[in-house]
Scaffold this motif. Structure first.
Motif, short mmCIF file in Angstrom:
data_model
loop_
_atom_site.label_atom_id
_atom_site.label_comp_id
_atom_site.label_asym_id
_atom_site.label_seq_id
_atom_site.Cartn_x
_atom_site.Cartn_y
_atom_site.Cartn_z
N THR A 92 0.82 -1.20 0.00
CA THR A 92 0.00 0.00 0.00
C THR A 92 0.86 1.26 0.00
O THR A 92 2.06 1.21 0.27
CB THR A 92 -0.91 0.04 1.25
OG1 THR A 92 -0.15 0.48 2.39
CG2 THR A 92 -1.51 -1.31 1.55
N ILE A 116 -1.55 -0.40 -3.57
CA ILE A 116 -2.92 0.07 -3.39
C ILE A 116 -2.91 1.49 -2.82
O ILE A 116 -2.16 1.78 -1.87
CB ILE A 116 -3.70 -0.86 -2.44
CG1 ILE A 116 -3.66 -2.30 -2.97
CG2 ILE A 116 -5.13 -0.38 -2.28
CD1 ILE A 116 -4.21 -2.47 -4.36
N CYS A 118 -5.15 5.33 -1.82
CA CYS A 118 -6.13 5.81 -0.84
C CYS A 118 -7.49 6.05 -1.49
O CYS A 118 -7.60 6.14 -2.71
CB CYS A 118 -5.63 7.11 -0.20
SG CYS A 118 -4.16 6.90 0.81
N GLU A 119 -8.51 6.14 -0.66
CA GLU A 119 -9.85 6.45 -1.15
C GLU A 119 -9.87 7.80 -1.84
O GLU A 119 -9.16 8.73 -1.45
CB GLU A 119 -10.84 6.46 0.02
CG GLU A 119 -11.12 5.11 0.63
CD GLU A 119 -12.18 5.19 1.71
OE1 GLU A 119 -12.71 6.30 1.96
OE2 GLU A 119 -12.47 4.15 2.33
N GLN A 120 -10.71 7.90 -2.85
CA GLN A 120 -10.87 9.16 -3.59
C GLN A 120 -12.32 9.63 -3.46
O GLN A 120 -13.24 8.82 -3.37
CB GLN A 120 -10.52 8.96 -5.07
CG GLN A 120 -9.11 8.45 -5.31
CD GLN A 120 -8.06 9.47 -4.93
OE1 GLN A 120 -8.18 10.64 -5.26
NE2 GLN A 120 -7.03 9.02 -4.23
N ARG A 134 -8.84 13.71 0.46
CA ARG A 134 -7.42 13.49 0.19
C ARG A 134 -6.61 13.58 1.47
O ARG A 134 -5.73 12.75 1.72
CB ARG A 134 -6.93 14.52 -0.82
CG ARG A 134 -5.48 14.34 -1.25
CD ARG A 134 -5.07 15.42 -2.23
NE ARG A 134 -3.84 15.09 -2.92
CZ ARG A 134 -3.24 15.88 -3.79
NH1 ARG A 134 -3.77 17.05 -4.09
NH2 ARG A 134 -2.13 15.51 -4.38
N LYS A 138 -7.18 7.74 3.74
CA LYS A 138 -7.75 6.45 4.13
C LYS A 138 -7.46 5.39 3.06
O LYS A 138 -7.67 5.62 1.88
CB LYS A 138 -9.26 6.59 4.34
CG LYS A 138 -9.63 7.51 5.49
CD LYS A 138 -11.09 7.92 5.47
CE LYS A 138 -12.01 6.78 5.73
NZ LYS A 138 -13.43 7.24 5.86
N ASP A 140 -7.77 2.43 0.55
CA ASP A 140 -8.86 1.95 -0.29
C ASP A 140 -8.99 0.44 -0.11
O ASP A 140 -8.35 -0.35 -0.81
CB ASP A 140 -8.57 2.31 -1.76
CG ASP A 140 -9.74 2.01 -2.68
OD1 ASP A 140 -10.62 1.22 -2.29
OD2 ASP A 140 -9.76 2.55 -3.80
N TYR A 141 -9.85 0.03 0.82
CA TYR A 141 -10.00 -1.39 1.13
C TYR A 141 -10.66 -2.16 -0.01
O TYR A 141 -10.38 -3.36 -0.20
CB TYR A 141 -10.79 -1.57 2.43
CG TYR A 141 -9.95 -1.34 3.67
CD1 TYR A 141 -9.11 -2.34 4.15
CD2 TYR A 141 -10.00 -0.13 4.34
CE1 TYR A 141 -8.34 -2.14 5.28
CE2 TYR A 141 -9.23 0.08 5.48
CZ TYR A 141 -8.40 -0.92 5.94
OH TYR A 141 -7.64 -0.71 7.06
N GLU A 142 -11.53 -1.52 -0.73
CA GLU A 142 -12.17 -2.22 -1.86
C GLU A 142 -11.12 -2.61 -2.90
O GLU A 142 -11.14 -3.74 -3.42
CB GLU A 142 -13.24 -1.34 -2.49
CG GLU A 142 -14.49 -1.16 -1.64
CD GLU A 142 -15.60 -0.44 -2.39
OE1 GLU A 142 -15.48 -0.29 -3.62
OE2 GLU A 142 -16.58 -0.03 -1.74
N ALA A 143 -10.21 -1.69 -3.20
CA ALA A 143 -9.14 -1.99 -4.15
C ALA A 143 -8.19 -3.04 -3.59
O ALA A 143 -7.70 -3.91 -4.33
CB ALA A 143 -8.38 -0.71 -4.50
N THR A 168 -4.61 0.29 10.14
CA THR A 168 -5.23 -0.63 9.19
C THR A 168 -5.91 -1.78 9.93
O THR A 168 -5.61 -2.07 11.09
CB THR A 168 -4.19 -1.19 8.21
OG1 THR A 168 -3.16 -1.88 8.95
CG2 THR A 168 -3.56 -0.08 7.39
#
Length: 390
Positions: A92, A116, A118-120, A134, A138, A140-143, A168
């Motif tokens: 990550t 991986i 971060c969330e956008q 930004r 955080k 991006d757990y989905e990715a 995490t």
């Protein structure tokens, strides 16, 4: 002097640590290099320290704890000892260079590296909302979940960012790794001694830690806890104290990963620190640190032109607050705090280049405040006042 850089190394330590090191220097021989009193004293101290660490991390026993000089060495051993050219590895943007640089080396040798981010914010969000998301940084757990596919050799991940303090979810990621048949290598540099870690419940194959941060031991101590049955190729070979006439370095743990004389004096100090943590309680220590961090955060977030990085909606996070003051260079702010107020902080890049890229702070860096349970409310108030007066 007000020390607010505990994420770099502990400065405030229980007195028993220094006392244990001093006593070891005058009483300890070389572990596994003799059967006389001083050598046995060293052997007992080191074994007891392994046992305390195995207990703390819910590992597979003291023999599965190998000592190193720091978490950088531990991570190099784990990464280079388990990953091969052609393997697929997931990591990550939260990672320290102790993870990234060994992985980049492996990538040069043919390892497939997936990083991986971060969330956008949604595309339709306005600029203010995008900037807010930004700065939270955080993961991006989905990715991450989508990337942990069958055939993935390993996931290498930190338990908490040394820049944002975001923690995490080891249990969630460990479950994904187990389902995919991937090894799970965890960097616990920022959380060991602060948060309970259960290797068994989180399906952690290798836990890498340093002794001089949250564990409050001396610098030059660290290690890795390895799941029983997992063979890690040693990074070094040499003297071991056993099987002298064999050409190959011993394969039995923990000797397999410990070539040469251990830092017995430092490990004695680490043992004292672990006993202190056990007596005080990890939860007690963490709650005190979190209280100080929140006291600082709630006040500085109201200061005009302050930009804070990290997800402070997260209940359980490392006791870290990183920020910038307007467009001021982070190094200049940190120098001002030190010279004018005697406040020690860390500025610059924090050995976390991808996290700074994600936050948009590559050029400016950030000023990091990190708290120990030995800090006081008065010290926090002084740091807040200093930022207001800058």
């Amino acid at each position: 002097m007000i020390y607010l850089d505990s994420a770099a190394t502990s400065f405030y330590r229980p007195p028993c640590v220094a006392q244990a090191v001093a006593e070891a220097i005058s009483s300890m021989g070389n572990c596994s290099r003799g059967a006389y009193k001083e050598a046995l004293t060293g052997a007992r101290t080191i074994f007891e320290t392994r046992s305390l660490l195995a207990e703390m991390f819910h590992g597979d026993g003291p023999e599965q704890v190998a000592f190193t000089a720091n978490s950088t060495e531990s991570l190099n051993i784990a990464i280079k000892g388990l990953i091969r050219p052609g393997d697929r590895v997931v990591t990550t943007v939260l990672e320290h260079n102790s993870v990234l640089r060994p992985l980049y080396e492996m990538e040069q040798s043919g390892t497939e590296l997936v990083i991986i981010g971060c969330e956008q914010a949604p595309k339709e969000a306005d600029e203010e909302e995008k900037e807010k998301v930004r700065r939270q940084g955080k993961l991006d757990y989905e990715a991450l979940k989508a990337a942990i596919t069958p055939g993935t050799r390993a996931v290498v991940m930190t338990h908490a960012s040394n820049l944002t303090g975001n923690r995490t979810d080891l249990k969630k990621v460990g479950d994904w790794c187990q389902k995919a048949g991937a090894l799970f290598i965890v960097d616990a540099s920022q959380t060991a001694g602060h948060f309970p870690i259960n290797m068994e419940e989180c399906h952690i194959d290798v836990l890498c830690f340093t002794g001089h941060k949250g564990l409050m031991g001396p610098q030059g101590t660290g290690g890795l806890c390895v799941r029983k049955g997992l063979a890690v190729k040693p990074l070094l070979s040499g003297g071991s104290g056993i099987l002298t006439f064999e050409k190959q370095h011993p394969a039995v743990m923990p000797t397999a990963l410990e070539a040469g004389t251990l830092n017995g004096h430092g490990i004695a100090g680490l043992r004292a620190a672990l006993l202190y943590i056990k007596e005080e309680g990890i939860d007690t220590i963490r709650n005190r640190e979190h209280k100080l961090m929140k006291l600082f955060y709630e006040q500085v977030k109201e200061i005009l032109h302050i930009r804070i990085y990290g997800d402070f909606s997260q209940k359980e996070r490392a006791a870290i607050v990183s920020l910038n003051l307007g467009q001021e260079d982070s190094g200049e702010v940190s120098d001002y705090l030190s010279e004018e107020y005697g406040i020690d902080t860390r500025s610059g890049g924090h050995c976390a280049p991808l996290m700074h890229s994600a936050l948009g702070t590559v050029d400016q860096g950030a000023v990091r405040f990190s708290f120990s349970h030995f800090n006081t409310e008065e010290q926090v108030e002084c740091a807040v006042r200093a930022l207001k007066e800058y």
